[in-house]
Design a protein around this motif. Structure first.
Motif, mmCIF file in Angstrom:
data_model
loop_
_atom_site.group_PDB
_atom_site.id
_atom_site.type_symbol
_atom_site.label_atom_id
_atom_site.label_comp_id
_atom_site.label_asym_id
_atom_site.label_seq_id
_atom_site.Cartn_x
_atom_site.Cartn_y
_atom_site.Cartn_z
ATOM 1 N N CYS A 49 24.521 31.009 -3.072
ATOM 2 C CA CYS A 49 24.365 30.224 -4.288
ATOM 3 C C CYS A 49 25.053 28.870 -4.154
ATOM 4 N N ALA A 50 24.673 27.956 -5.032
ATOM 5 C CA ALA A 50 25.390 26.691 -5.133
ATOM 6 C C ALA A 50 26.836 27.012 -5.472
ATOM 7 N N GLY A 51 27.771 26.364 -4.805
ATOM 8 C CA GLY A 51 29.190 26.620 -4.996
ATOM 9 C C GLY A 51 29.789 27.510 -3.921
ATOM 10 N N ASP A 52 28.944 28.223 -3.166
ATOM 11 C CA ASP A 52 29.438 29.082 -2.086
ATOM 12 C C ASP A 52 29.914 28.246 -0.902
ATOM 13 N N MET A 53 30.806 28.842 -0.113
ATOM 14 C CA MET A 53 31.266 28.236 1.128
ATOM 15 C C MET A 53 30.468 28.839 2.276
ATOM 16 N N LEU A 54 30.019 27.973 3.201
ATOM 17 C CA LEU A 54 29.279 28.412 4.378
ATOM 18 C C LEU A 54 30.034 28.006 5.633
ATOM 19 N N ILE A 76 31.441 24.269 5.038
ATOM 20 C CA ILE A 76 30.892 23.352 4.043
ATOM 21 C C ILE A 76 30.736 24.085 2.718
ATOM 22 N N LYS A 77 30.860 23.345 1.645
ATOM 23 C CA LYS A 77 30.597 23.888 0.318
ATOM 24 C C LYS A 77 29.181 23.480 -0.076
ATOM 25 N N VAL A 78 28.419 24.432 -0.563
ATOM 26 C CA VAL A 78 27.040 24.163 -0.985
ATOM 27 C C VAL A 78 27.085 23.567 -2.388
ATOM 28 N N ASP A 79 26.810 22.284 -2.491
ATOM 29 C CA ASP A 79 26.791 21.634 -3.802
ATOM 30 C C ASP A 79 25.449 21.808 -4.491
ATOM 31 N N ASP A 98 11.341 24.599 -0.925
ATOM 32 C CA ASP A 98 10.407 23.887 -0.049
ATOM 33 C C ASP A 98 9.592 22.813 -0.764
ATOM 34 N N GLU A 99 9.634 22.795 -2.092
ATOM 35 C CA GLU A 99 8.953 21.739 -2.858
ATOM 36 C C GLU A 99 9.957 20.704 -3.367
ATOM 37 N N MET A 100 11.204 20.786 -2.854
ATOM 38 C CA MET A 100 12.304 19.889 -3.209
ATOM 39 C C MET A 100 12.697 19.993 -4.681
ATOM 40 N N SER A 101 12.487 21.179 -5.265
ATOM 41 C CA SER A 101 12.967 21.462 -6.612
ATOM 42 C C SER A 101 14.362 22.064 -6.486
ATOM 43 N N LYS A 102 15.284 21.613 -7.339
ATOM 44 C CA LYS A 102 16.647 22.114 -7.297
ATOM 45 C C LYS A 102 16.678 23.561 -7.777
ATOM 46 N N ILE A 103 17.386 24.429 -7.026
ATOM 47 C CA ILE A 103 17.531 25.832 -7.384
ATOM 48 C C ILE A 103 19.017 26.204 -7.335
ATOM 49 N N ASP A 104 19.404 27.236 -8.084
ATOM 50 C CA ASP A 104 20.809 27.662 -8.128
ATOM 51 C C ASP A 104 21.177 28.620 -7.007
ATOM 52 N N TYR A 131 16.750 23.777 1.537
ATOM 53 C CA TYR A 131 17.418 22.582 2.058
ATOM 54 C C TYR A 131 18.760 22.437 1.362
ATOM 55 N N ILE A 132 19.790 22.119 2.152
ATOM 56 C CA ILE A 132 21.107 21.808 1.610
ATOM 57 C C ILE A 132 21.583 20.524 2.279
ATOM 58 N N ALA A 133 22.445 19.792 1.608
ATOM 59 C CA ALA A 133 22.958 18.537 2.169
ATOM 60 C C ALA A 133 24.016 18.854 3.230
ATOM 61 N N TYR A 134 23.931 18.151 4.349
ATOM 62 C CA TYR A 134 24.933 18.243 5.414
ATOM 63 C C TYR A 134 24.949 16.895 6.115
#
Length: 70
Positions: free
Chosen positions: A7-12, A24-27, A32-38, A48-51
């Motif tokens: 989930c968003a907020g988890d550490m990877l 990294i922390k998942v913000d 796949d359609e670039m819609s934000k998901i929790d 996709y996650i930011a890195y």
């Protein structure tokens, strides 16, 4: 493509075949359609996650468990 839910907020942990492993922390997570998901609950879901660094083939990313966090 992910295998286990996180989930968003988890550490990877980013486990590389060369160099240092990183955390990294998942913000934010995007589908796949670039819609934000929790969260990404479906196995093999494309997400996709930011890195800030380029990842080389063979890099693994895994959820850092609470016991690993200390």
């Amino acid at each position: 493509e992910q295998r286990n839910k996180f989930c968003a907020g988890d550490m990877l942990e980013v486990l590389t075949i060369i160099g240092e492993n990183k955390e990294i922390k998942v913000d934010e997570i995007y589908d796949d359609e670039m819609s934000k998901i929790d969260s990404c609950p479906h196995p093999r879901q494309i997400i996709y996650i930011a890195y800030n660094e380029e990842l080389i083939e063979g890099t693994l990313i895994r959820l850092k468990t609470r016991t690993q966090e200390g």
